[in-house]
Design an enzyme around this catalytic site. Structure first.
Site, PDB file in Angstrom:
ATOM      1  N   GLU A  15     -55.998  22.637  59.453  1.00 46.40           N
ATOM      2  CA  GLU A  15     -57.239  22.550  58.666  1.00 46.40           C
ATOM      3  C   GLU A  15     -58.127  21.395  59.087  1.00 46.40           C
ATOM      4  O   GLU A  15     -59.341  21.546  59.216  1.00 46.40           O
ATOM      5  CB  GLU A  15     -56.926  22.442  57.167  1.00 46.40           C
ATOM      6  CG  GLU A  15     -56.524  23.752  56.509  1.00 46.40           C
ATOM      7  CD  GLU A  15     -55.062  24.106  56.703  1.00 46.40           C
ATOM      8  OE1 GLU A  15     -54.324  23.266  57.271  1.00 46.40           O
ATOM      9  OE2 GLU A  15     -54.648  25.200  56.298  1.00 46.40           O
ATOM     10  N   HIS A  39     -50.525  25.186  44.780  1.00 48.08           N
ATOM     11  CA  HIS A  39     -51.451  26.286  45.080  1.00 48.08           C
ATOM     12  C   HIS A  39     -52.354  26.646  43.903  1.00 48.08           C
ATOM     13  O   HIS A  39     -52.953  27.709  43.908  1.00 48.08           O
ATOM     14  CB  HIS A  39     -50.665  27.544  45.488  1.00 48.08           C
ATOM     15  CG  HIS A  39     -50.125  27.497  46.881  1.00 48.08           C
ATOM     16  ND1 HIS A  39     -49.097  26.675  47.239  1.00 48.08           N
ATOM     17  CD2 HIS A  39     -50.476  28.161  47.995  1.00 48.08           C
ATOM     18  CE1 HIS A  39     -48.828  26.852  48.535  1.00 48.08           C
ATOM     19  NE2 HIS A  39     -49.650  27.747  49.007  1.00 48.08           N
TER      20      HIS A  39
END
Lengths: 327, 339
Positions: free
Chosen positions: A60, A129
């Site tokens: 990322e 998450h």
């Protein structure tokens, strides 16, 4: 008007803007061959080729920075994070590079880039998450932060974000991808920075954004059955925030509930309440109440998760409280 | 394998004079910067390039105007070598409106869009992915430019470095990653920070051509660049160069030159290989330089540097209204664009 899912509305926006401007490309994990982890980019590889729909390694920080570099020299990247939870690895690129480049270069390098992906909690994905990141990015000057709650807004705002010459944080609702709504066949955009009064009623204002718009609308339906009519102010853009839309509604209803998906401390609601106290102090008939996630990491167990999340019953209770109605 | 014909980078008098001039300008400019810092005319962090001039000078002398450069916070020398004026750099250091970044960037954030100088960046390793992105953009458009990314040796232990090199090796991008190994990440010796001492070898991990270069020898730097540039322009291939050099000053103006992390004796040993002295000696031996010509050059440079100081000192502070400018731009056009 066609009835379209939030997912397909986003797909349409990507496709239309990529046709319109060759500088626009999509990059991220699983966006190409796999058609997107959430299928938002379905069919785009086939249509635009591998130079414009680019699968990345799971990296990322690296590919967010690739986007920033490409934007500096004239391309218009759309960087997809499989979820915003993973974007924390890239936050240096978003905050230290994308958001500040224009300022620290004395106006020489603007940053036409979109960082997008699903935000907030889904179901039983537990602590790492299930986070809503609005307030993190909205804190940063140099960024725009957008959080659409409907297919119509998702498409119109993504098109605006791609055309914007500044970095835009685009927060999609993970639980919204399958939701449906009306989307015009013809070309349209939704301007960044404009809230939308999603429902009109005189008794109380619910101010919200993103996935919580759906929650607010469901609460409003149930409240209406009890004769309580609420304004639902959908901010749509978190930064720059449409303060006038908030204060116009609150001055009319004299009561407000601020509903957000994230945590309470330093959350988006804190900023909304500040605008209300500054501009509507003499109009308020009750203290403003905030509805938000419990101040804990998201638990896995179903009942605990439900208890942690803001939802329709909590929103209804808050509205009744600001109206001094016994539950 | 047949010997590859190298581009002609042999020394000649005119070129050598240019290189010497560029390096001397950087040296005298930064000596003046140190003086201004001591007087409080320059604030914040201020990292000098003294001792490392052959690296930036050698690299820039090989690039085309349409190539790109991105670098770290130790950026004054490279900015000058790329062609930024001493006036605009000094005014930036003074925090003035005529500075290259309008006084908003300072020492660590020198930018010049006209020269494709994509900035000094303040987070170690954080700018390395940007270079990879510029490489991606060059290939996307089918161009034959390259981008040079300078970094210190401490950056190679950072995730941003590895993520970038992996993508550059995977996608074949025209990026030249230049590690300026000055042996110390602030006060931490390379041997105390890195598990591998020859960090150019890290290129092998990512299928990226790599080499070790003597950074005190401007010609060695130029030779290494010639190879790397050819790779970038003809095959969209990256290169990792470890250019070994030494900083003669402290990490920044607020840090000691020597002390607990390196000895004065070590410093003195390295200063014997001052890149400017090495070039002067070479030119003297070739009859390309004499005392009178050097004195003329020094005199001319002293005047340029003093002029930069005077210009910066006279330049106005950024106006109060500048505070809220350059946070966002107005989006001006949504017309279709074809690359």
């Amino acid at each position: 008007m066609a009835i379209v899912t939030y997912r397909d509305a986003l797909n349409q926006a990507l496709r239309e803007e990529m046709h319109k401007d060759d500088r626009v490309f999509l990059m991220g994990e699983e966006v190409a061959v796999y058609n997107g982890a959430y299928k938002v980019s379905k069919g785009l590889l086939e249509e635009f080729g591998e130079m414009r729909v680019v699968d990345t390694p799971i990296t990322e920080l690296g590919f967010a920075g690739v986007g920033v570099g490409a934007a500096m020299v004239g391309l218009r990247p759309i960087i997809e994070f499989m979820t915003w939870n993973f974007a924390l690895l890239a936050i240096d690129q978003i905050v230290n590079a994308a958001a500040k480049m224009l300022y620290m270069s004395g106006g020489q390098y603007n940053m036409p880039i979109v960082f997008r992906g699903p935000n907030g909690a889904a179901l039983q994905l537990s602590a790492q998450h299930s986070q809503a990141w609005e307030s993190w990015f909205a804190h940063i000057p140099g960024l725009k932060v957008v959080a659409p709650g409907t297919p119509y807004d998702a498409k119109g705002l993504l098109k605006s974000a791609i055309r914007d010459d500044n970095p835009v944080i685009f927060l999609e609702g993970e639980m919204l991808y399958n939701t449906k709504g009306e989307v015009p066949e013809e070309e349209y955009v939704v301007p960044i920075g404009k809230a939308d009064l999603k429902r009109e009623g005189g008794h109380c204002s619910i101010i919200t954004s993103g996935k919580m718009v759906l929650t607010a609308m469901q609460a409003a339906d149930l409240l209406a059955k009890e004769g309580i009519k609420v304004d639902v102010v959908d901010l749509r853009t978190i930064r720059p925030m449409d303060v006038e839309a908030i204060t116009t509604s609150v001055k009319k209803t004299n009561r407000a509930v601020v509903l957000e998906e994230g945590w309470e401390i330093c959350g988006i609601g804190a900023q909304v309440v500040d605008y209300i106290q500054r501009d509507c102090f003499d109009y308020l008939d009750a203290p403003v109440i905030r509805v938000h996630q419990a101040d804990v990491p998201m638990p896995y167990a179903k009942a605990l998760e439900k208890a942690a999340k803001p939802d329709v019953p909590k929103t209804i209770a808050a509205v009744k409280k600001v109206m001094y109605i016994e539950a | 394998m047949a010997a590859k014909k190298k581009p002609d980078v042999k020394s000649n008098a005119a070129l050598n004079t240019e290189l010497l001039h560029a390096m001397l300008l950087q040296r005298r400019f930064e000596e003046k910067v140190a003086e201004a810092y001591a007087l409080g005319k320059i604030g914040g962090f201020c990292h000098l390039y003294i001792g490392q001039e052959a690296v930036g000078t050698g690299v820039m002398s090989m690039l085309r105007p349409d190539d790109y450069v991105v670098t770290t916070y130790r950026d004054h020398g490279q900015a000058l070598a790329r062609g930024m004026t001493p006036r605009s750099v000094m005014a930036e250091l003074f925090g003035r409106a005529d500075g290259c970044s309008g006084g908003k960037g300072g020492s660590m954030h020198l930018f010049d869009r006209n020269l494709n100088f994509l900035g000094g960046h303040g987070i170690v390793g954080g700018h390395v992915p940007l270079a990879t992105g510029v490489g991606f953009a060059i290939k996307y458009r089918g161009g034959d430019q390259c981008i040079v990314c300078f970094m210190g040796e401490a950056a190679v232990n950072n995730g941003a470095f590895h993520e970038s090199l992996n993508m550059a090796g995977l996608w074949k991008l025209p990026v030249i990653y230049v590690i300026e190994n000055n042996k110390y990440g602030m006060g931490t010796a390379e041997s105390r920070a890195s598990s591998i001492q020859h960090m150019y070898k890290r290129g092998d991990t990512y299928s990226i051509a790599n080499a070790e270069v003597d950074g005190q020898d401007v010609f060695a730097v130029r030779d290494a660049l010639a190879d790397a540039i050819e790779r970038a322009r003809t095959n969209y291939e990256s290169t990792l160069l470890e250019i070994r050099t030494y900083r003669f000053m402290g990490h920044s103006m607020s840090d000691a030159v020597s002390g607990t992390y390196r000895t004065k004796a070590e410093l003195e040993e390295y200063m014997k290989r001052d890149p400017i002295t090495l070039l002067k000696n070479k030119m003297n031996a070739a009859g390309e330089l004499n005392d009178a010509r050097l004195a003329d050059m020094e005199k001319e440079i002293a005047a340029v540097v003093q002029d930069a100081w005077d210009f910066a000192d006279a330049s106005p502070e950024p106006p109060p209204g500048a505070l809220y400018e350059d946070v966002l731009v107005e989006t001006t056009s949504d017309s279709p664009v074809r690359v």
